[in-house]
Scaffold this active site. Structure first.
Site, PDB file in Angstrom:
ATOM      1  N   HIS A 184      13.541  11.337  13.110  1.00  0.00           N
ATOM      2  CA  HIS A 184      12.493  11.650  12.126  1.00  0.00           C
ATOM      3  C   HIS A 184      12.178  13.146  12.074  1.00  0.00           C
ATOM      4  CE1 HIS A 184      10.612  11.509  15.991  1.00  0.00           C
ATOM      5  NE2 HIS A 184       9.520  12.039  15.498  1.00  0.00           N
ATOM      6  N   ASP A 185      12.756  13.933  12.985  1.00  0.00           N
ATOM      7  CA  ASP A 185      12.514  15.383  12.992  1.00  0.00           C
ATOM      8  C   ASP A 185      13.708  16.174  12.457  1.00  0.00           C
ATOM      9  OD1 ASP A 185      10.030  15.048  14.228  1.00  0.00           O
ATOM     10  OD2 ASP A 185      10.897  15.156  16.231  1.00  0.00           O
ATOM     11  N   ASP A 189       7.462  11.474  24.166  1.00  0.00           N
ATOM     12  CA  ASP A 189       7.377  12.631  23.274  1.00  0.00           C
ATOM     13  C   ASP A 189       7.188  13.921  24.089  1.00  0.00           C
ATOM     14  OD1 ASP A 189       6.922  13.244  20.297  1.00  0.00           O
ATOM     15  OD2 ASP A 189       5.179  14.195  21.195  1.00  0.00           O
ATOM     16  N   GLU A 226      12.008  13.019  25.595  1.00  0.00           N
ATOM     17  CA  GLU A 226      12.323  14.070  24.619  1.00  0.00           C
ATOM     18  C   GLU A 226      11.992  15.408  25.251  1.00  0.00           C
ATOM     19  OE1 GLU A 226      11.177  15.508  20.118  1.00  0.00           O
ATOM     20  OE2 GLU A 226       9.649  15.075  21.591  1.00  0.00           O
ATOM     21  N   ASP A 275       0.832  -1.224   0.000  1.00  0.00           N
ATOM     22  CA  ASP A 275       0.000   0.000   0.000  1.00  0.00           C
ATOM     23  C   ASP A 275       0.863   1.270   0.000  1.00  0.00           C
ATOM     24  OD1 ASP A 275       0.960   0.085   2.575  1.00  0.00           O
ATOM     25  OD2 ASP A 275      -1.013   0.181   3.555  1.00  0.00           O
ATOM     26  N   ASP A 325       6.707   4.605  21.517  1.00  0.00           N
ATOM     27  CA  ASP A 325       6.700   6.060  21.594  1.00  0.00           C
ATOM     28  C   ASP A 325       5.464   6.450  22.402  1.00  0.00           C
ATOM     29  OD1 ASP A 325       7.157   8.801  20.917  1.00  0.00           O
ATOM     30  OD2 ASP A 325       8.030   8.137  19.018  1.00  0.00           O
TER      31      ASP A 325
HETATM   32  C1  NOJ Z   1       8.034  15.506  18.816  1.00  0.00           C
HETATM   33  C2  NOJ Z   1       8.030  14.454  17.755  1.00  0.00           C
HETATM   34  O1  NOJ Z   1       9.299  13.896  17.646  1.00  0.00           O
HETATM   35  C3  NOJ Z   1       7.530  15.109  16.495  1.00  0.00           C
HETATM   36  O2  NOJ Z   1       7.680  14.284  15.359  1.00  0.00           O
HETATM   37  C4  NOJ Z   1       6.091  15.482  16.709  1.00  0.00           C
HETATM   38  O3  NOJ Z   1       5.620  16.184  15.577  1.00  0.00           O
HETATM   39  C5  NOJ Z   1       5.916  16.365  17.940  1.00  0.00           C
HETATM   40  N1  NOJ Z   1       6.682  15.908  19.064  1.00  0.00           N
HETATM   41  C6  NOJ Z   1       4.479  16.386  18.355  1.00  0.00           C
HETATM   42  O4  NOJ Z   1       4.095  15.144  18.849  1.00  0.00           O
END
Ligand code: NOJ
Length: 545
Positions: free
Chosen positions: A328-329, A204, A253, A30, A103
């Site tokens: 991923h950020d 998070d 985080e 998909d 997470d």
């Molecule tokens: C931190 C996360 O790593 C990010 O990807 C997310 O957009 C924000 N927190 C909000 O959850």
């Protein structure tokens, strides 16, 4: 020397691998990665040698922020599979001697979570106080604070004629942690996941759960929301109710976390978290006086060293940090501060990996980093999918920012740079999917892919394997003291680690230039080739007994 770590500190000798499931491996065609896809790659991960897998969210979600907007914490989104798939993944991970971390996104939920649906249904709903509601002030938002994903942090709710708070997107309303029922519901959900066999949580933006109730405290983006007055109380309560004495791994985080706060969050006797994820070193290419993450300034090796030295020394006696360049950020480090040209990609990826993995802390490898994946190099806005990027690009013209600058800034720093599909091999779509991928595969996949890296003894993959093995086998890497060398140098990143007379020296040339070392290095090479003059991006490690 063998490493003696116990149930309560095994994670000091561990390496974590982050999986962004949507982009990892697609089993059903998909175009979106899924849990069976992850399970199919476990042998590869075990071969790399990592100890812990952290999965970005796979819970039920409208996917406004790719799963960081959760509508059911105790179910899996059909995009990714089923709870049975998840249980199978946990078992198969454990069968290979690895652990699995979920997470935990509990600063906010999705606006489609039943809790918020109830809360927004009427002023006297029993869950009204589970979120943060305020009246309009003079017919408009109660404060001028901006959300992380553009616009106001306040969203008007027509039905009940009040605003609710959302630090991220308007589909991510913030939970009200002041309400004990909210906390109890979160702890019960966490305990349920522990019953399913997970080994810990990556939390998070967890330092945003206690807000300064008058919304004051600093005008930076998260100022009023971060490290609030009850944060330690909440984390200690969570520790008591869920985490304590279970041998788990917990990482918080924490935007805006200082060294002093990190000591408090991670000192073992305070019973809060094992380690934090901090941001200062990742923000060095952002203008501190500017309008946010897109306001770019040049990166310097010296500033990076000064910052990491402060953190290494600051947590030397008390506390523990995560070590990361990628997630991923963040854009890919090899494209961001390294050099991803054909000539230098492999060596610059190895050099950054080397300096990261041998510092004090727990290293995190982000999918694809282990074989030197690059940023996306998109050329058009239509190629991007991330709401943060797209919202900012939409609002930039009003701020007088040119289209050229927008493309440059998002090309450098946009989160989608790390979210293109993992390049497994040189077959169609890099072996990620047999369908249409949800975001384009990087066109460099015929050269840069996992299969090619595994087959090449000099690849980034095999270098990462060695770095991970060093942490597992060398006490000095886990427990040694840290001293930065030549901190004023503009190109070299070098340091020593010392334990009981054993000295490990790490030297890396983080530049495109040939560099002569300003001093001598003792010991014999245990990684790379020891030299007095380093080629661009050359790195080596020595050990002196
Ligand atoms: C931190 C996360 O790593 C990010 O990807 C997310 O957009 C924000 N927190 C909000 O959850």
């Amino acid at each position: 020397m063998s490493i003696t770590l116990g149930k309560d500190d095994w994670w000091k000798g561990a390496v974590v691998y982050q999986i962004y499931p949507r982009s990892f491996a697609d089993s059903n065609g998909d175009g979106i990665g899924d849990i069976p896809g992850i399970t199919s790659k476990l042998d590869y991960l075990a071969d790399l040698g990592v100890d812990v897998l952290w999965l970005s969210p796979v819970y039920k979600s409208p996917q406004d922020d790719n799963g960081y907007d959760i509508s059911d914490y105790q179910d899996i989104d059909p995009l990714f599979g089923t709870l049975d798939d998840m249980r199978h993944l946990i078992n198969e991970t454990h069968a290979r001697g690895m652990k699995l971390v979920m997470d935990l996104v509990v600063n906010h939920t999705s606006d489609e979570h039943p809790w918020f649906v109830e809360s927004s249904s009427s002023l006297d709903n029993p869950k009204r106080d589970w979120y943060i509601w305020r009246d309009a002030v003079d017919g408009r938002e109660p404060t001028d604070h901006q959300a992380a994903f553009s616009g106001s942090v306040w969203q008007w709710n027509e039905n009940t004629q009040q605003y609710f708070l959302h630090i991220f997107s308007k589909k991510q309303p913030d939970l009200n942690w002041e309400n004990p029922e909210v906390r109890a519901a979160v702890y019960s959900m966490m305990n349920w996941w522990l019953e399913q066999g997970v080994d810990g949580f990556r939390m998070d933006v967890i330092n945003l759960i206690s807000k300064h109730q008058d919304f004051s405290a600093g005008d930076d983006l998260f100022g009023p929301w971060m490290n609030g007055p009850r944060i330690h109380e909440f984390l200690q309560e969570m520790n008591r109710e869920v985490l304590r004495d279970k041998g788990l791994i917990t990482v918080g985080e924490m935007p805006g976390c200082t060294v002093e706060l990190a000591q408090q969050y991670t000192a073992p006797e305070r019973h809060e978290l094992n380690m934090v994820f901090t941001f200062e070193h990742m923000d060095l290419d952002t203008n501190p006086e500017g309008y946010g993450k897109w306001d770019l300034v040049p990166f310097t090796v010296k500033a990076l060293k000064e910052n990491l030295n402060k953190w290494q020394k600051g947590l030397e006696q008390v506390g523990w940090n995560s070590l990361y360049w990628n997630n991923h950020d963040q854009p890919r480090i090899v494209s961001r501060w390294g050099n991803d040209s054909a000539e230098h990609r492999v060596n610059s990826a190895k050099a950054f990996g080397t300096v990261l993995h041998l510092m004090r802390g727990t290293p995190y490898v982000y999918q694809g980093e282990e074989f030197g994946m690059t940023s996306a190099h998109f050329t058009k806005l239509s190629q991007y999918r991330d709401l943060e990027t797209l919202n900012w690009a939409a609002e930039a013209p009003e701020m007088g920012i040119s289209e050229d600058y927008v493309l440059k800034a998002v090309g450098y720093k946009g989160r989608d740079n790390a979210r293109t599909p993992v390049q497994w091999d040189d077959s169609v779509n890099a072996g990620f999917t047999s369908g249409e991928p949800w975001i384009s595969v990087n066109t460099n996949y015929p050269e840069i892919n996992a299969a090619a890296a595994v087959a090449d003894a000099d690849s980034v993959f095999h270098h990462y394997q060695k770095l991970i093995a060093m942490r597992h086998g060398m006490d000095v890497v886990v427990n040694g003291s840290f001293d930065m060398l030549w901190i004023e140098h503009e190109q070299l990143f070098a340091y020593t680690r010392e334990l009981n007379g054993r000295i490990l020296t790490v030297v890396a040339n983080l530049s495109n230039d040939t560099v002569e070392l300003p001093g001598s290095v003792s010991g014999d090479a245990v990684l790379g080739v020891k030299a007095d003059v380093l080629a661009p991006w050359q790195a080596f490690v020595t050990l002196q007994n």
